[in-house]
Design an enzyme around this catalytic site. Structure first.
Site, PDB file in Angstrom:
ATOM      1  N   HIS A   1      -7.400  -3.305   5.209  1.00 39.34           N
ATOM      2  CA  HIS A   1      -6.825  -1.956   5.096  1.00 39.34           C
ATOM      3  C   HIS A   1      -7.596  -1.142   4.062  1.00 39.34           C
ATOM      4  CE1 HIS A   1      -4.381   0.775   2.623  1.00 39.34           C
ATOM      5  NE2 HIS A   1      -3.720   1.096   3.717  1.00 39.34           N
ATOM      6  N   ASN A   2      -7.835  -1.744   2.894  1.00 41.37           N
ATOM      7  CA  ASN A   2      -8.539  -1.019   1.829  1.00 41.37           C
ATOM      8  C   ASN A   2      -9.981  -0.720   2.218  1.00 41.37           C
ATOM      9  OD1 ASN A   2      -6.133  -1.512   0.501  1.00 41.37           O
ATOM     10  ND2 ASN A   2      -7.108  -2.021  -1.429  1.00 41.37           N
TER      11      ASN A   2
ATOM     12  N   SER B   1       0.829  -1.202   0.000  1.00 42.09           N
ATOM     13  CA  SER B   1       0.000   0.000   0.000  1.00 42.09           C
ATOM     14  C   SER B   1       0.866   1.256   0.000  1.00 42.09           C
ATOM     15  CB  SER B   1      -0.911   0.027   1.233  1.00 42.09           C
ATOM     16  OG  SER B   1      -1.692   1.203   1.236  1.00 42.09           O
TER      17      SER B   1
ATOM     18  N   LYS C   1      -4.422  -6.723   3.938  1.00 39.73           N
ATOM     19  CA  LYS C   1      -4.420  -5.623   2.965  1.00 39.73           C
ATOM     20  C   LYS C   1      -5.856  -5.296   2.530  1.00 39.73           C
ATOM     21  CE  LYS C   1      -2.833  -2.755  -0.233  1.00 39.73           C
ATOM     22  NZ  LYS C   1      -3.862  -2.572  -1.229  1.00 39.73           N
TER      23      LYS C   1
ATOM     24  N   GLU D   1      -9.934   2.145   4.453  1.00 39.24           N
ATOM     25  CA  GLU D   1      -9.666   3.308   3.587  1.00 39.24           C
ATOM     26  C   GLU D   1     -10.977   3.824   2.981  1.00 39.24           C
ATOM     27  OE1 GLU D   1      -7.863   3.507  -0.839  1.00 39.24           O
ATOM     28  OE2 GLU D   1      -6.476   2.679   0.639  1.00 39.24           O
TER      29      GLU D   1
END
Length: 483
Positions: free
Chosen positions: A187-188, A129, A184, A191
């Site tokens: 995480h997105n 990222s 990940k 976001e």
């Protein structure tokens, strides 16, 4: 010829910048691209005179590498990854390592790791990222897969990744199989939530308070000096202050239809699979979907009129309420994300280091913020923490900020300005802190029409009961019950 430390396939934006990062940290890198003209262009351009080997075939790439060979793929997620794995396997030796650094869906990574390991090789799926700038200057990296592969790539990964202010690498081993790509993905998803909530505060200031872009630029400048200090607040500040060569404010020229690549949706689907209430990220995904039906909304705006009240209060006080509401809702977003990771860890047998994950996100990535240091501290205090909202630091903030948060949601409703992520975060807080919810009635309804049974407050958990509500039903009950 010097043997290369690592090979990379895929010289698009991320791949090109990542190999330049590797080379700048002292590593020798072999590069290959399906369109070999890109290899020559890179070697004669940004890579000229540096420690790169430009390769025109998979065979040449593999032959140039030190053993155990390490080949990283930075290609489009999906079939391209499987295609390159098949092309690589005939040229590898037992113990060699394939690394997928793309945005792959974690079930694909689980499948690929099992497949590659069955052939005698090792596999790493790593989330990367930080975008173009992060790839070049230091991304956040979240590797998972074959555990024995980690020591072989640790030095490279931790030297090229971002560093915290205290010098800690924003990269560490996550776990087996698809653990890296799962983290990940979450995480997105976070976001998505962070961006949506920032957009909602912007909308309330713009449409509700009538603030100019210059005034909002100042608001976000101040917010970035305190508890909300983060990359996304920083870039929002910059966007609101940006004018083109004609003096036009570019943000107002952008069509209000949001795109997405699917990782937010994956996060929400994973939450549904795990039975976790990931409400905030779900609303963020749906908000993008609603934005995408622009023409339909324009037509609806001509037909549907809301009964709304204009803002009639203290604008400065309301901006402070917005700040507090955004901070509280942000805590909910991370609390839900960590709930999902905890549930998936139990499902897939991963031993996730939750404080370490916060550290990996502390720098280099899109959601980097000072806030993440507090999450690391929470899990340092209690590695078995069930929910961030139960940590004293976060519980105190959410409870202190809730009055401002409630005022924001109430005022948004009065003004007819949608704030779905901020509102659903407050609903989650109120639901999570409730020792009794109306699901007793729901279970009665389910038992009434489908004999789905229920548990009783005056009996031990695990005992199930059925009522013949109409007097016409029998005693037979359904045999499945998922709570």
């Amino acid at each position: 010829m010097t043997q290369m430390d690592i090979g990379l396939i895929g010289l698009a934006v991320m791949g090109e910048n990542l190999v330049l990062n590797m080379e700048s940290k002292g590593f020798h890198v072999a590069v290959y691209n399906r369109t070999v003209e890109k290899v020559d262009k890179f070697i004669n351009g940004r890579g000229k005179g540096k420690n790169f080997a430009g390769c025109h075939s998979i065979e040449e790439l593999v032959a140039s590498l030190k053993r155990p060979r390490k080949v990283m793929l930075l290609v489009k997620a999906g079939n391209a990854v499987d295609d390159f794995i098949e092309q690589l396997l005939p040229h590898l030796e037992p113990g060699d390592i394939i690394i997928d650094g793309g945005n792959s869906h974690f079930p694909d990574t689980i499948r690929r790791a099992q497949y590659v390991e069955s052939k005698g090789f090792r596999y790493i799926g790593t989330g990367v990222s930080g975008g173009e700038e992060g790839a070049l200057l230091g991304p956040s990296m979240m590797p998972g897969g074959t555990p024995s592969a980690w020591p072989e790539v640790k030095d490279i990964f931790q030297k090229i990744c971002a560093q915290t202010e205290t010098g800690e690498a924003c990269c560490d081993w996550v776990g087996e199989g698809g653990a890296g790509h799962f983290v990940k993905m979450v995480h997105n998803g976070i976001e998505y939530g962070d961006m949506q909530m920032i957009c909602e505060t912007y909308h309330l200031m713009k449409a509700g308070l009538g603030l100019t872009n210059a005034e909002m630029h100042e608001v976000f400048t101040e917010w970035n000096k305190g508890e909300l200090d983060s990359y996304l607040i920083e870039i929002t500040r910059d966007i609101l202050g940006y004018q083109d060569e004609d003096g036009k404010e570019v943000v107002d020229l952008i069509l209000d239809t949001a795109g997405q690549k699917g990782t937010g949706k994956w996060t929400v689907v994973a939450a549904l699979d795990e039975g976790q209430p990931l409400t905030l990220i779900g609303e963020a995904v749906f908000a993008r979907c609603l934005s995408a039906i622009k023409e339909e909304r324009v037509q609806a705006s001509k037909v549907l009129k809301g009964h709304v009240k204009p803002f009639d209060g203290d604008k400065k006080a309301f901006v402070e309420d917005l700040r507090q509401a955004l901070y509280a809702a942000k805590i909910i977003s991370y609390a839900q994300g960590y709930q999902l990771m905890r549930a998936a860890a139990a499902t897939y047998g991963w031993n996730l280091n939750y404080g370490g994950i916060a550290l990996m996100w502390r720098g280099g990535c899109i959601i980097r913020s000072v806030f993440l240091g507090k999450i690391k501290e929470a899990f340092d205090r209690n590695p078995k923490l069930e929910n961030l909202l139960l940590d004293p630091f976060f519980a105190d903030i959410v409870q202190k900020n809730q009055d401002a948060w409630r005022r924001v949601i109430a005022k948004a409703v009065e003004m007819g300005i949608p704030a779905p992520a901020l509102a659903t975060a407050l609903n989650f807080f109120d639901g999570y802190r409730s020792d009794r919810l109306p699901a007793n009635l729901l279970q009665a309804q389910r038992d009434y029409f489908g004999a789905h049974t229920y548990e009783r407050v005056d009996k031990p958990r695990g005992e199930f009961f059925h009522t013949n509500w109409t007097g016409r039903g029998g005693d037979t009950a359904a045999s499945t019950y998922i709570a």
